[in-house]
Design a protein around this motif. Structure first.
Motif, PDB file in Angstrom:
ATOM      1  N   ASP A 140       0.383  -1.040   0.345  1.00 32.62           N
ATOM      2  CA  ASP A 140      -0.192   0.328  -0.113  1.00 32.62           C
ATOM      3  C   ASP A 140       0.524   1.104  -0.294  1.00 32.62           C
ATOM      4  N   TRP A 141       2.158   1.153   0.351  1.00 37.01           N
ATOM      5  CA  TRP A 141       2.613   2.791   0.539  1.00 37.01           C
ATOM      6  C   TRP A 141       3.220   2.506  -0.393  1.00 37.01           C
ATOM      7  N   THR A 142       4.230   1.530  -1.469  1.00 31.85           N
ATOM      8  CA  THR A 142       5.308   1.575  -2.795  1.00 31.85           C
ATOM      9  C   THR A 142       4.322   1.369  -3.654  1.00 31.85           C
ATOM     10  N   GLY A 143       2.553   0.638  -3.704  1.00 24.71           N
ATOM     11  CA  GLY A 143       2.744   0.432  -4.842  1.00 24.71           C
ATOM     12  C   GLY A 143       3.164  -0.413  -5.546  1.00 24.71           C
ATOM     13  N   GLY A 144       4.390  -1.358  -4.907  1.00 34.10           N
ATOM     14  CA  GLY A 144       4.726  -2.385  -5.857  1.00 34.10           C
ATOM     15  C   GLY A 144       6.476  -2.237  -5.586  1.00 34.10           C
ATOM     16  N   GLY A 145       7.686  -3.226  -5.730  1.00 31.83           N
ATOM     17  CA  GLY A 145       8.811  -3.053  -6.025  1.00 31.83           C
ATOM     18  C   GLY A 145       9.411  -4.002  -4.816  1.00 31.83           C
ATOM     19  N   PHE A 146       8.392  -3.744  -3.953  1.00 34.25           N
ATOM     20  CA  PHE A 146       9.415  -5.223  -2.498  1.00 34.25           C
ATOM     21  C   PHE A 146       9.120  -6.860  -2.727  1.00 34.25           C
TER      22      PHE A 146
END
Length: 302
Positions: free
Chosen positions: A107-113
């Motif tokens: 939710d914080w990043t929208g993806g990439g982790f």
């Protein structure tokens, strides 16, 4: 690197690849905990009980305590962020839940982790392909491996814990074991995705003002960063940071002048790999700190 201020700009040399984050994952863990504190579902004064199954190797002093001792969430946050204590971190992850933690990161990043796990699970995931008996080892057997030097002695110690000959381990070297783990997606992120977390944290978008201040104060006071980026920065630079170290992997991430947020802060995230000795990575990080001081920070000050 991302700089806000009179001369804003971004420099990304990461090629949008995912990097193994090691202990820098303790930043999103702490944010997830403080979100619940802000929401009133957790209290900083609430205590968690140290269990035998919480012990994991790494920095900090939790291994010196006894099962059954209790620690406030506030104390565990401090130990996790300032001292990089992995047992304290795993207790916090146990409290908020891995599924919840990973949902919040998305939710914080929208993806990439990639999926974030406990620190102890990192050890099991790395060693599991080596021998089917690893899954049956208790966590204290994993902790005892730290008594052997990294490299062949540690694989011999693993064989001893398993009660099998060294030849039964499907591992040529310890480096190959961890390299295989690093090729997966667990506990990884692109540096831009992690930068989004730091950016939103400093801007006060993820937790309350009090919780943001608590996070940044802990990150300013870490006990593991003296030989990395901060060692190359000008004296008295306000740098809220976190380090991470694993076999032939190291990271240093943080926010310079976090109080200025998007008015003049600098996000800096750096990872190193395949070095022979940690001092090589530390020297590179120090060089980055000096470069920032000579260019971005000097230009902003002037």
């Amino acid at each position: 690197m991302r700089h806000y201020g009179a001369q804003p700009g971004t420099l990304d040399r990461g090629d949008d690849r995912a990097w193994y984050l090691s202990s820098t994952i303790k930043i999103p863990v702490a944010i997830a905990v403080l979100e619940q504190v802000d929401a009133g579902t957790l209290s900083l004064d609430e205590t968690l009980t140290l269990a035998q199954t919480d012990f994991v190797d790494g920095s900090g002093d939790m291994l010196e305590h006894k099962p059954g001792e209790t620690f406030s969430i506030a104390a565990l946050l401090e130990k996790s962020l300032r001292d990089s204590d992995s047992a304290a971190t795993d207790m916090l992850i146990r409290k908020v839940g891995e599924d919840h933690l990973n949902a919040r990161i998305r939710d914080w990043t929208g993806g990439g982790f990639g999926p974030v796990t406990t620190i102890l699970q990192v050890r099991y995931d790395a060693y599991d392909p080596v021998h089917p008996g690893v899954a049956q080892l208790d966590n204290m057997a994993i902790v005892r491996l730290r008594n052997a030097d990294a490299g062949e002695p540690r694989l011999q110690a693993l064989a001893q814990e398993l009660g099998v000959p060294r030849a039964d381990l499907d591992a040529d070297t310890l480096e190959s074991v961890f390299d295989a783990y690093y090729r997966g997606d667990r506990n990884t992120a692109t540096l831009p995705a992690f930068a989004t977390v730091l950016d939103r944290l400093a801007a006060g978008e993820l937790v309350s003002a009090d919780s943001t201040r608590r996070m940044l104060d802990h990150m300013r006071a870490i006990s593991t960063g003296d030989r990395r980026i901060s060692a190359g920065l000008p004296p008295d630079t306000d740098f809220a940071q976190k380090t991470g170290t694993q076999l032939r992997r190291a990271c240093n991430v943080g926010v310079i002048d976090p109080g200025r947020a998007r008015e003049g802060a600098t996000l800096v995230l750096a990872c190193a790999e395949d070095f022979d000795d940690i001092t090589q990575a530390e020297t590179a990080f120090q060089g980055l700190g000096r470069a920032l001081g000579d260019t971005v920070l000097d230009a902003e000050g002037g």
